[in-house]
Design an enzyme around this catalytic site. Structure first.
Site: not given
Length: 738
Positions: A225-227
């Protein structure tokens, strides 16, 4: 460990989320260590103390190479791969398992605040350049992370906004580059984006993360995932999201465990994602221990060489450039002394050193070089006095080199730009300097396209984009002709914001942004509309001239098209030319722009010599996404092959007849007369039935009924029962043949 049999349910769940901001969780008793992922993509941003995702905390020194906005303008696949190798080396020395990049989102609007991290408005440029960067990084035993997957084309409301995009543009524009990188380079990881696509968060979209990415494209790696992008961790695991970053403190791990125990998530689904995390860890462990220290000088030299290939010479009246070393030069603009060389946010690098153009110009020049800041970076100070001093310096020199650009606080991850204009004090400055000295050169520093109202009043414009830590020296190299500029635009520079294809559909409202321009993104729109632009896609001048011979195009045994064209350097200095291949199909049955880039090559040519540029256009790149059957289709017909120096500077053309893919549409009583008549089985049956009616059916009636569903009017021109027989018979014959 491949079967995960030694792990408890809790341990498997724990593997699929971060231990902290940058590291995965370890399971020590099972021999699974923690590994580090950290930001890139144009340099290593490994934070040594405090951690954050916005570039606020300090990071270890690393080489800041040209960001994608600059690197893309080089069109240089070899240079991109060499930069990737250097990034891999620096990551390996710092024991980083995965470098988070490259980013290849399409530049849908010049206002996107993160455009400096992306390559182009075109998916071919983006895919080819990113593939090279990934190959380079991973050649050093370090993983790349292809991002942000997908349709993440703005910063406004980026964690929630729904990118509402139709199937054709989604496939042909916004996913095409990702597909190329996955198929060509197999990045270790793909990073899902924050946004939703047509209402579904990418982090929990099984169609995107499994059906398309894995089943169709054959992705073998891990989806991270993106953060902070995870909306529903359990749904994400089921969809194919393998690793949530950063740590949730165990909160979402517990949700996964509960879901498996209550039956709402299968343990097989958890096993799949946990296994991919273990596989990533094993890949990282297989890399030999990297030896240091970093060769700072060699990597800085590479950054300078590559930056020199990124600068785009937009204009050069009367061949004012290159500058004579003994000319009296006035350097104007604070950016010459205080360079803007990268964007802000998660990709912000702490450079090992930093060149500035003023020092580099003075080192190259044999005469004294005057300097006037002309403006301040924050707009403070006595701008009238600064402008007066700059005009005075310009008026007594042979040439004025004015450095203009977008201030860092107007262009960053996290927010979009509000306009395309340079600051007003800079525009007033350039007007005054150009009036005082007709030999005025503008050097731009900007992460996204800007309007250029002064283009007609200055002699030369050098688009520098953002060039990394060695950009100052590289700019001097180009200004004095040590390096012959060869960069080309990978995005159109429009005359004004209102001309851009997404205008009115950016950045959306109430959580939705409509991609109303469809497939007509970037140059596709401007060329279709025959709209005037400041500088077209693919444009870039040289200190020499190139002539193109006649193009040839042949179809290879694999179905790909081999395009070859001789390029002659008719000038007096060696140069590099970016040869661009565009195609079109005038007879297409679907909307297509006048031309689309399908391949390119960079050729180096000595004065008076000729080199052959060879570009392979893949057959599958000629396909469009057919929404009727939900797959790629290459149409049959005579394709125009255009070769040129930009989308508006076509030098030579040819045509090539290609066989197409068979398309058999499923028939029903809702099919039109045109569709049934075009069907290989049903068409002859319907024709025979119409001709057998008393008196026949007049052709004009058939034409009138063309798009009318065949089952709507019982008895006109055939009884409904007769139509049912034709449809059923044709469908059964097709099934039997299949």
């Amino acid at each position: 460990m491949d079967d995960l049999s030694d792990l408890t349910l809790e341990e498997k769940a724990s593997l699929t989320s971060g231990a902290d901001f940058w590291r995965t969780k370890a399971v020590d008793r099972a021999g699974v260590p923690s590994v580090m992922l950290t930001d890139g993509p144009h340099g290593l941003r490994k934070q040594a103390g405090d951690t954050d995702h916005l570039g606020l905390a300090a990071s270890v020194p690393a080489t800041c190479f040209p960001p994608a906005v600059g690197l893309g303008a080089s069109w240089d696949v070899d240079a991109a791969e060499r930069v990737g190798e250097a990034l891999g080396v620096e990551s390996a020395i710092e024991d980083v398992a995965v470098l988070l990049g490259p980013g290849i989102n399409i530049k849908r609007s010049p206002l996107c605040g993160r455009n400096f991290e992306y390559f182009s408005e075109d998916p071919i440029v983006s895919g080819v350049m990113a593939s090279a960067l990934v190959r380079g990084i991973q050649s050093q035993g370090v993983g790349a992370s292809l991002k942000h997957f997908a349709a993440n084309n703005q910063e406004t409301d980026r964690l929630r906004v729904s990118s509402d995009v139709d199937p054709r543009p989604l496939r042909e524009i916004y996913l095409r580059g990702f597909e190329r990188v996955v198929r060509e380079a197999q990045p270790w990881t793909v990073m899902c984006s924050y946004n939703r696509i047509n209402g579904v968060y990418t982090s929990e979209d099984p169609w995107l993360l499994t059906t398309v990415l894995r089943d169709e494209w054959g992705f073998e790696g891990l989806v991270v995932s993106d953060w902070g992008a995870v909306n529903n961790r359990v749904a994400g695991v089921a969809a194919g999201l393998d690793l949530e970053m950063p740590s949730s403190g165990g909160r979402t791990d517990a949700q996964v465990v509960d879901a498996v125990r209550n039956g709402s998530l299968t343990e097989d689904a958890l096993d799949r994602v946990a296994r991919r995390v273990v596989n990533l860890v094993r890949k990282a462990q297989a890399r030999p221990v990297a030896s240091g220290p970093l060769d700072v000088d060699a990597h800085h030299a590479l950054a300078r060489e590559v930056a020199g290939r990124c600068l785009v010479l937009l204009k050069n009246d009367d061949e004012l450039l290159p500058l004579a070393r003994d000319a009296r030069i006035a350097v104007i603009g604070e950016f010459a002394r205080t360079p803007r060389y990268q964007g802000a946010g998660s990709s912000q690098i702490n450079p090992t050193r930093l060149d500035n153009a003023l020092d580099a110009i003075r080192a190259e020049a044999s005469a004294d070089v005057a300097f006037a800041p002309g403006f301040t970076l924050d707009g403070s100070g006595d701008t009238d006095s600064l402008r007066t001093d700059a005009v005075a310096a310009a008026s007594v020199c042979d040439v004025a080199v004015v450095f203009l650009g977008v201030p860092a606080d107007e262009e960053s991850e996290g927010f979009d730009r509000k306009h395309m204009d340079l600051p007003a004090d800079q525009l007033r400055l350039i007007d005054a300097v150009a009036a005082a000295n007709r030999n005025t050169v503008v050097v731009l520093s900007n992460g996204g396209a800007v309007t250029l109202p002064f283009a007609g009043s200055v002699a030369a414009i050098l688009e520098g984009w953002l060039l990394g830590q060695a950009g100052g020296s590289a700019t001097a190299d180009v200004l004095f002709g040590t390096v012959n500029p060869s960069g080309k635009l990978t995005e159109t520079i429009p005359l004004r914001l209102e001309d851009t294809p997404s205008f009115g559909n950016f950045p959306g409202e109430h959580g939705h942004v409509r991609y109303g321009e469809g497939i007509l993104v970037g140059y596709r729109w401007y060329d279709e509309a025959r709209a005037d632009v400041a500088f077209p896609f693919g444009h870039g001048l040289s200190y020499t001239r190139f002539e193109y011979g006649d193009v040839s195009a042949t179809v290879g045994a694999d179905g790909n098209i081999v395009v070859a064209v001789p390029v002659t350097n008719t000038g007096s200095v060696a140069g590099r030319e970016v040869v661009q291949v565009y195609t079109s199909l005038p007879s297409s049955t679907v909307q297509r722009p006048p031309r689309e880039l399908k391949g390119f090559a960079v050729v180096s040519v000595e004065p008076g010599e000729t080199a052959e540029a060879v570009v392979v256009v893949r057959r599958d790149e000629l396909a469009y996404w057919d929404v009727r059957i939900d797959r790629w289709v290459v149409e049959r017909g005579s394709y125009s092959i255009e070769v040129g120096a930009s989308s508006r500077d076509i030098r030579t053309t040819t045509a090539l007849e290609l066989d197409g893919d068979d398309v058999v549409l499923p028939l029903s009583l809702e099919s039109s007369f045109e569709e049934v008549l075009a069907h290989s089985v049903a068409g002859p049956m319907l024709t025979e039935a119409l001709e057998s009616r008393p008196g026949g059916v007049p052709p004009e009636l058939v034409q009138l009924l063309g798009n009318f569903p065949v089952g709507r009017l019982d008895g006109f021109p055939l009884p409904r029962r007769d139509m049912e027989v034709i449809i059923d018979d044709a469908s059964s014959r097709k099934r039997h043949r299949g």
